[in-house]
Design a protein around this motif. Sequence first.
Motif, mmCIF file in Angstrom:
data_model
loop_
_atom_site.group_PDB
_atom_site.id
_atom_site.type_symbol
_atom_site.label_atom_id
_atom_site.label_comp_id
_atom_site.label_asym_id
_atom_site.label_seq_id
_atom_site.Cartn_x
_atom_site.Cartn_y
_atom_site.Cartn_z
ATOM 1 N N ALA A 103 0.829 -1.205 0.000
ATOM 2 C CA ALA A 103 0.000 0.000 0.000
ATOM 3 C C ALA A 103 0.859 1.248 0.000
ATOM 4 O O ALA A 103 1.952 1.271 0.575
ATOM 5 N N GLY A 104 0.366 2.273 -0.661
ATOM 6 C CA GLY A 104 0.958 3.606 -0.629
ATOM 7 C C GLY A 104 -0.162 4.595 -0.362
ATOM 8 O O GLY A 104 -1.321 4.329 -0.677
ATOM 9 N N PHE A 105 0.170 5.745 0.194
ATOM 10 C CA PHE A 105 -0.865 6.620 0.715
ATOM 11 C C PHE A 105 -0.848 8.034 0.143
ATOM 12 O O PHE A 105 -1.515 8.914 0.662
ATOM 13 N N LYS A 106 -0.131 8.239 -0.955
ATOM 14 C CA LYS A 106 -0.071 9.583 -1.530
ATOM 15 C C LYS A 106 -0.439 9.605 -3.005
ATOM 16 O O LYS A 106 -1.290 10.381 -3.424
ATOM 17 N N VAL A 107 0.207 8.798 -3.804
ATOM 18 C CA VAL A 107 0.051 8.866 -5.257
ATOM 19 C C VAL A 107 -1.264 8.228 -5.675
ATOM 20 O O VAL A 107 -1.638 7.152 -5.194
ATOM 21 N N SER A 108 -1.976 8.881 -6.566
ATOM 22 C CA SER A 108 -3.252 8.378 -7.058
ATOM 23 C C SER A 108 -3.039 7.454 -8.250
ATOM 24 O O SER A 108 -1.960 7.424 -8.852
ATOM 25 N N VAL A 109 -4.088 6.711 -8.606
ATOM 26 C CA VAL A 109 -4.023 5.860 -9.782
ATOM 27 C C VAL A 109 -3.804 6.708 -11.035
ATOM 28 O O VAL A 109 -3.028 6.345 -11.919
ATOM 29 N N ALA A 110 -4.476 7.864 -11.105
ATOM 30 C CA ALA A 110 -4.321 8.736 -12.274
ATOM 31 C C ALA A 110 -2.871 9.171 -12.448
ATOM 32 O O ALA A 110 -2.339 9.201 -13.568
ATOM 33 N N GLU A 111 -2.210 9.520 -11.354
ATOM 34 C CA GLU A 111 -0.804 9.928 -11.428
ATOM 35 C C GLU A 111 0.091 8.751 -11.804
ATOM 36 O O GLU A 111 1.056 8.909 -12.559
ATOM 37 N N TRP A 112 -0.247 7.574 -11.297
ATOM 38 C CA TRP A 112 0.546 6.405 -11.629
ATOM 39 C C TRP A 112 0.405 6.043 -13.097
ATOM 40 O O TRP A 112 1.366 5.671 -13.764
ATOM 41 N N TYR B 167 -3.057 -2.332 -9.598
ATOM 42 C CA TYR B 167 -3.121 -1.169 -8.716
ATOM 43 C C TYR B 167 -4.574 -0.740 -8.577
ATOM 44 O O TYR B 167 -5.269 -0.565 -9.582
ATOM 45 N N VAL B 168 -5.034 -0.551 -7.345
ATOM 46 C CA VAL B 168 -6.417 -0.159 -7.084
ATOM 47 C C VAL B 168 -6.418 1.035 -6.140
ATOM 48 O O VAL B 168 -5.739 1.014 -5.101
ATOM 49 N N ALA B 169 -7.162 2.074 -6.488
ATOM 50 C CA ALA B 169 -7.231 3.265 -5.649
ATOM 51 C C ALA B 169 -7.847 2.937 -4.287
ATOM 52 O O ALA B 169 -8.670 2.021 -4.162
ATOM 53 N N ARG B 170 -7.467 3.689 -3.285
ATOM 54 C CA ARG B 170 -7.994 3.476 -1.938
ATOM 55 C C ARG B 170 -9.450 3.897 -1.824
ATOM 56 O O ARG B 170 -10.167 3.416 -0.951
ATOM 57 N N ASP B 171 -9.893 4.810 -2.680
ATOM 58 C CA ASP B 171 -11.286 5.250 -2.627
ATOM 59 C C ASP B 171 -11.792 5.512 -4.038
ATOM 60 O O ASP B 171 -11.013 5.620 -4.986
ATOM 61 N N LYS B 172 -13.091 5.607 -4.175
ATOM 62 C CA LYS B 172 -13.710 5.765 -5.485
ATOM 63 C C LYS B 172 -13.327 7.077 -6.153
ATOM 64 O O LYS B 172 -13.306 7.171 -7.379
ATOM 65 N N GLY B 173 -13.030 8.104 -5.361
ATOM 66 C CA GLY B 173 -12.657 9.393 -5.922
ATOM 67 C C GLY B 173 -11.202 9.495 -6.322
ATOM 68 O O GLY B 173 -10.791 10.522 -6.871
ATOM 69 N N ASP B 174 -10.399 8.455 -6.040
ATOM 70 C CA ASP B 174 -8.975 8.444 -6.386
ATOM 71 C C ASP B 174 -8.284 9.690 -5.843
ATOM 72 O O ASP B 174 -7.555 10.384 -6.554
ATOM 73 N N ALA C 252 -8.312 -9.023 -5.398
ATOM 74 C CA ALA C 252 -8.584 -7.669 -4.906
ATOM 75 C C ALA C 252 -9.995 -7.569 -4.337
ATOM 76 O O ALA C 252 -10.214 -6.965 -3.273
ATOM 77 N N GLU C 253 -10.959 -8.143 -5.025
ATOM 78 C CA GLU C 253 -12.346 -8.098 -4.567
ATOM 79 C C GLU C 253 -12.524 -8.841 -3.253
ATOM 80 O O GLU C 253 -13.425 -8.530 -2.467
ATOM 81 N N LYS C 254 -11.655 -9.822 -3.006
ATOM 82 C CA LYS C 254 -11.723 -10.588 -1.766
ATOM 83 C C LYS C 254 -11.032 -9.890 -0.604
ATOM 84 O O LYS C 254 -11.564 -9.845 0.509
ATOM 85 N N VAL C 255 -9.840 -9.348 -0.834
ATOM 86 C CA VAL C 255 -9.027 -8.864 0.285
ATOM 87 C C VAL C 255 -9.241 -7.386 0.612
ATOM 88 O O VAL C 255 -9.124 -6.985 1.770
ATOM 89 N N LEU C 256 -9.535 -6.559 -0.399
ATOM 90 C CA LEU C 256 -9.605 -5.123 -0.122
ATOM 91 C C LEU C 256 -10.788 -4.713 0.751
ATOM 92 O O LEU C 256 -10.638 -3.774 1.554
ATOM 93 N N PRO C 257 -11.952 -5.362 0.665
ATOM 94 C CA PRO C 257 -13.022 -4.977 1.588
ATOM 95 C C PRO C 257 -12.630 -5.143 3.060
ATOM 96 O O PRO C 257 -13.128 -4.399 3.915
ATOM 97 N N ALA C 258 -11.718 -6.059 3.354
ATOM 98 C CA ALA C 258 -11.270 -6.234 4.727
ATOM 99 C C ALA C 258 -10.438 -5.044 5.210
ATOM 100 O O ALA C 258 -10.238 -4.873 6.414
ATOM 101 N N LEU C 259 -9.973 -4.212 4.258
ATOM 102 C CA LEU C 259 -9.157 -3.045 4.599
ATOM 103 C C LEU C 259 -9.918 -1.749 4.393
ATOM 104 O O LEU C 259 -9.329 -0.678 4.473
ATOM 105 N N SER C 260 -11.205 -1.848 4.126
ATOM 106 C CA SER C 260 -11.980 -0.647 3.759
ATOM 107 C C SER C 260 -12.012 0.385 4.868
ATOM 108 O O SER C 260 -12.108 1.583 4.625
ATOM 109 N N GLY C 261 -11.907 -0.058 6.141
ATOM 110 C CA GLY C 261 -11.929 0.886 7.237
ATOM 111 C C GLY C 261 -10.609 1.597 7.424
ATOM 112 O O GLY C 261 -10.486 2.472 8.290
#
Length: 231
Positions: free
Chosen positions: A126-135, A188-195, A221-230
């Motif tokens: 995980a990374g917490f700054k760069v967006s999917v669009a920037e990547w 690569y999957v954005a952390r939120d819908k708004g990227d 991704a569909e299996k593991v990422l919902p567990a990290l949604s919070g």
Amino acid sequence: MPDPPPAEKEPSHLGRAVAAVAIFGLVGALLWRGQDRLPGSIAASPANPASCSSSEHDELPREYKTSRAVSGYELCKALNQPDLALFLGTPGEKPTTASGSNTLVDKDPAPEAEVDFDTCTVQLSAGFKVSVAEWVALLSLGKQDSVKTFTVLGRPAVFSSSRAMRMNLDPVNGSSADGNGPPVRTLYVARDKGDRGGMYHIAVWSKSGALPTDRALVRIAEKVLPALSGR
């Protein structure tokens, strides 16, 4: 809930590009020590799945606490699913090791987790700054073919291909690394819908070079990422 956009002045595009290379370039620089990952049969796997080796109660670096970043242990617990091998196309195979680490890249949290099988390795980081669009913009600058975005869990996502770095261990002449390791396929999957910044990335590579389908990575991704949604 996703972290709100920072109130301070946004860093320059160049600065964020450099951050992207520093953080997400780790995936392309994975070290592959072939002699440590010899292929084996499923029957030779341990009877029970490997458990995450990093303790839930390990002391986190200060940067993780102040930013509420997800830890490597949390990533490992989310990734180490009982049906992970099924998604990878090797049903019945048991993981040999599972681990998480709380690394820092340029003082920014860069947690990662790995689950190893006899046939392949899966990494969730995980990374917490760069967006999917920037990547995507950086991938385009690198002239990668077929850089196309789509959605996973309603969030922007993109695939990328690279090769792992292979570590050549030579106690006499010194160790070296080259880019001739196995192929790596990364989602690569954005952390939120708004990227609004930050990504999860799921990478798979194997000694044989036989990778699972892109659909398999999406299912993981569909299996593991919902567990990290919070987080």
